[in-house]
Write a protein that holds these residues in place. Sequence first.
Motif, mmCIF file in Angstrom:
data_model
loop_
_atom_site.group_PDB
_atom_site.id
_atom_site.type_symbol
_atom_site.label_atom_id
_atom_site.label_comp_id
_atom_site.label_asym_id
_atom_site.label_seq_id
_atom_site.Cartn_x
_atom_site.Cartn_y
_atom_site.Cartn_z
ATOM 1 N N GLU A 240 2.267 -6.654 -6.654
ATOM 2 C CA GLU A 240 1.487 -7.153 -7.805
ATOM 3 C C GLU A 240 2.345 -8.046 -8.696
ATOM 4 N N GLU B 132 2.858 -11.396 -6.970
ATOM 5 C CA GLU B 132 1.626 -12.174 -6.940
ATOM 6 C C GLU B 132 1.434 -12.945 -8.245
ATOM 7 N N TYR C 196 -0.211 2.227 1.512
ATOM 8 C CA TYR C 196 -0.107 0.906 2.134
ATOM 9 C C TYR C 196 1.294 0.554 2.619
ATOM 10 N N GLY D 117 -2.174 -3.414 0.125
ATOM 11 C CA GLY D 117 -2.599 -2.727 -1.099
ATOM 12 C C GLY D 117 -3.084 -3.681 -2.185
ATOM 13 N N LEU D 118 -2.947 -4.984 -1.971
ATOM 14 C CA LEU D 118 -3.429 -5.957 -2.966
ATOM 15 C C LEU D 118 -4.923 -6.194 -2.771
ATOM 16 N N SER D 119 -5.673 -6.270 -3.867
ATOM 17 C CA SER D 119 -7.113 -6.503 -3.698
ATOM 18 C C SER D 119 -7.366 -7.915 -3.167
ATOM 19 N N SER D 120 -6.349 -8.798 -3.264
ATOM 20 C CA SER D 120 -6.497 -10.147 -2.709
ATOM 21 C C SER D 120 -6.265 -10.167 -1.192
ATOM 22 N N HIS D 121 -5.781 -9.070 -0.609
ATOM 23 C CA HIS D 121 -5.556 -9.042 0.843
ATOM 24 C C HIS D 121 -6.908 -9.129 1.531
ATOM 25 N N LYS E 269 -8.285 0.319 2.747
ATOM 26 C CA LYS E 269 -8.705 1.502 1.978
ATOM 27 C C LYS E 269 -9.361 2.528 2.886
ATOM 28 N N HIS F 284 -8.409 -5.780 2.551
ATOM 29 C CA HIS F 284 -8.137 -4.657 1.651
ATOM 30 C C HIS F 284 -9.147 -3.518 1.818
ATOM 31 N N GLU F 285 -10.409 -3.878 2.090
ATOM 32 C CA GLU F 285 -11.429 -2.825 2.271
ATOM 33 C C GLU F 285 -11.115 -1.974 3.493
ATOM 34 N N GLN G 227 3.738 -1.444 -3.887
ATOM 35 C CA GLN G 227 2.521 -1.841 -4.599
ATOM 36 C C GLN G 227 2.893 -2.543 -5.917
#
Length: 397
Positions: A278, A281, A310, A293-297, A304, A300-301, A274
């Motif tokens: 980050e 990125e 991840y 684990g990246l919110s840009s994936h 989760k 990602h939802e 993780q």
Amino acid sequence: MKKDFNPIENGFGTLSVWAGEDQLFDQGATVPPIALNVTFGYNDLEEWQAVANGTLPGHIYSRNTNPSTRILEEKIRLLDGAEAACSFSTGMAAISNTLSTFLTPGKKVVSQKDTYGGTSVLFLNFLPERGVHVELCDTGDVESMLVEIKKGCDLLYLETPTNPTLKLVDIKQLADAAHQVGAIVVVDNTFATPINQRPLSLGVDLVIYSATKFLCGHADALGGLITGKAELVKRVFSYREINGAALHPFSSYLILRGLRTLELRMLRHNENAQYLAEYLESHPKVDSVFYPGLSSHPQHELAKAQMSGYGGVLSFTPSGDFESVKIVLENLQFARLAAHLGSVDTIAGPPRTTSHVEASPEERRMLGIPENLIRYAVGIENVRDLEKDLDKALRLI
Ligand SMILES: *Cc1c(COP(=O)(O)O)cnc(C)c1O
């Protein structure tokens, strides 16, 4: 003392240390001995017969069952909260024995285009040769998978996250649809391990592991495991007994030893990956990073919702062409350039020599795998050292 383990009440750390180790050897050995013997002798013919019939516990011949291997099977069974488990000589043996058991001529399997390289060779070459209908959908294209499943299928085969682009598939949604048409649902959970993803609780029937990766964790033993419904595991086990892909007891011991630290290692792999995802990125010399684990994936939802961590594998494209890949890889101090992942040491490589060595450049393009991708399987080293190492190599581009 017979210990009572409960995968709901006992945490993973406790189960991976204690579970499965209480019953098989007497004389108080606190670490299970490695039973290298091929066969088991009897003085009493009635007892021998009873063990052979399965009415008395025991072992006959190590291709069938072995006490050291049995401990490993019991530990993974409890870690997954499964009814049964079975071991194999390699991860590919677990996959091919499972598929061969259920996919006889005329049967249909639905899967995704992105599966482990060896698995996709089974789907593209060996299974069709044997008269099995194989439908491979774009990974992550839930709609087309649902359409194929609804047309009728005997087995749904999933792998999530995928290798090397870390795409996800929605296990629960697809498993529910497959069950409506009476299909068996199988998930390759090698990347996630029981620590990060619990496919059985999402409705899956059988879970497959290449134990060679995170479960062993030290890159010194090959092995495969399956867990799941007793009736299905029993059918695969019967096939494996005759097919002969039994796990060697010494490898069982090494994987068992690795499993004792599984939770500790996975938490560290998750944390390191993780952090580095980050970091990469935000790096000016990196174009894109793939990590759930990246919110840009893009999923990602879903990550989760269906994963609790991840994992230790990420991939990224350094800016420029394949020359940049060469520069970065050959200048990393703390990464082995090798075709492996899931070990305590960081391992890196491009898909063309790792996950997709069997695929042509066109096939890799069709699978959406950039030629200048680096798969970076993060180890359990100090993450600051890995960060500095990556930065030093990326600056050389
Ligand atoms: C490595 C791997 C396999 C194959 O396992 P082996 O033990 O090398 O035969 C299968 N699935 C996945 C996801 C893998 O990473």
